[in-house]
Design an enzyme around this catalytic site. Structure first.
Site, PDB file in Angstrom:
ATOM      1  N   LYS A 121       0.861  -1.175   0.000  1.00 46.53           N
ATOM      2  CA  LYS A 121       0.000   0.000   0.000  1.00 46.53           C
ATOM      3  C   LYS A 121       0.895   1.222   0.000  1.00 46.53           C
ATOM      4  O   LYS A 121       1.882   1.263   0.742  1.00 46.53           O
ATOM      5  CB  LYS A 121      -0.897   0.009   1.256  1.00 46.53           C
ATOM      6  N   SER A 137     -11.999  -4.744  -8.348  1.00 46.64           N
ATOM      7  CA  SER A 137     -10.670  -4.533  -8.915  1.00 46.64           C
ATOM      8  C   SER A 137     -10.095  -5.872  -9.393  1.00 46.64           C
ATOM      9  O   SER A 137      -9.442  -5.947 -10.441  1.00 46.64           O
ATOM     10  CB  SER A 137      -9.733  -3.910  -7.873  1.00 46.64           C
TER      11      SER A 137
END
Length: 369
Positions: free
Chosen positions: A5, A261
């Site tokens: 991330k 996604s």
């Protein structure tokens, strides 16, 4: 998708579009040079302050560094449709929030804890945050019969016990830059106070740590669905659970964006739009079956009725179906574990996640040291 991330810490409103593009491309260049991004390596997706535009810049930059990669479109998700995005991705997180809350309301133990019926219709909902997640969550609740009575933003919150028109207030804010002046709605200047108004379902869809010890005793919602990441502090969560409030945790409830996604990534790797290969075949089969039914029933359907019956699934409908099925299964797994372990839903969701990691690790022959 891949475990990492990252992002750039800045206020996007303080930069021009051209400057944001330069920053985004430079950030992507650094990821490419360090081998931190790729369709089979690590796949970013949009989060706070970013959207399809930024994801398109990331993909284009990656392609410049990897011109030989035929799967380059799969290096990032949340892209525009024209750049390999998938229909349904934009609303995915908000729709997943709706599916998750709907499923929990159907559980008898939740109905017993809250005193609510199992239907969305007629429930009062307050949403904090009116970005991509909050807007779509509010829209789907409103569309399915719930009454959205409060919406909070960073500067002000709008509240109307009679219900707010979600699309109308969205349009108003887009034109005026604020909720102020919208109809007869009450404006709550200290916007976080909207969290403490009475409602059936509270959806914190803004930033982390919005409900803590400073305000948790003022929370009156029967069900809280964490659409944001970490909107409730650990101590506040324990207090809410002790008071019988149903808290649907973020790692379960806001997974819709990540789920879709994944669908976008699959589309990029297969190089074909969902439904392209089967839609007309499906419609042809339904049409033949319908002709037999009409022949035996002695009645012909109207053109509109026929179109509705034989309609083959389009991409966004397949995405919605996959997301709904995923959320239903995940909610049921969480419910089952919570009952078996006699614990709250957040702990149950963590237990399920850890057990899945343990199973994969053990069965693959790996050992934790």
């Amino acid at each position: 998708f891949g475990g990492a991330k990252g992002g750039v810490k800045l206020n996007p409103k303080a930069y021009t579009s051209s400057q944001l593009e330069t920053i985004t491309r430079r950030y992507t260049m650094e990821l490419c040079q360090k081998n931190f991004i790729g369709p089979g390596l690590d796949v970013p997706a949009p989060d706070v302050g970013t959207g399809a535009r930024e994801m398109s810049w990331i993909m284009d930059t990656y392609r410049q560094f990897n011109p030989q990669d035929v799967n380059a479109a799969g290096c990032v998700t949340g892209k525009p449709i024209s750049q390999g995005g998938v229909r349904g991705r934009n609303e995915a997180t908000g729709l997943g929030v709706y599916y998750g809350v709907r499923e929990f309301l159907r559980f008898p133990e939740v109905q017993k804890m809250t005193g609510l019926t199992g239907e969305i219709a007629g429930k009062t909902v307050i949403v904090q945050g009116f970005g991509n997640v909050g807007y779509w969550a509010a829209k789907f609740f409103h569309k399915n019969g719930a009454k959205v009575i409060g919406i909070g933003e960073h500067d002000v919150a709008a509240y109307d016990p009679r219900g707010l028109d979600v699309d109308a207030i969205f349009k108003h804010r887009a034109e005026k830059g604020s909720f102020r002046g919208f109809g007869n709605a009450e404006m709550i200047e200290e916007s976080t106070k909207v969290l403490e108004r009475e409602c059936d379902i509270l959806i914190p869809a803004a930033l982390e740590r919005q409900i803590g010890l400073k305000n948790v005793k003022g929370i009156k919602a029967k069900v809280i669905g964490e659409a944001a990441n970490g909107p409730i502090t650990p101590d506040a969560h324990d207090y809410l659970v002790s008071q019988g409030t149903v808290v649907i945790p973020d790692l379960l409830l806001n997974a819709g964006g990540v789920t879709v996604s994944y669908f976008e990534w699959l589309k990029n790797l297969s190089h074909v739009r969902f439904g392209r290969m089967s839609r007309k075949w499906e419609e042809a089969g339904k049409s033949k079956l319908l002709a037999l039914v009409e022949e035996n029933a002695g009645r012909k359907l109207t053109t509109k009725e026929r179109r509705a019956v034989i309609h083959g699934a389009e991409e966004h409908e397949l995405v919605y179906s996959g997301l709904e099925d995923t959320m239903i299964d995940a909610c049921e797994e969480t419910r089952t574990t919570a009952a078996a372990k006699d614990t709250d839903f957040r702990t149950a969701a963590f237990i399920n996640a850890i057990q899945k990691i343990s199973t994969v690790t053990t069965q693959s022959g790996q050992m934790f040291l």
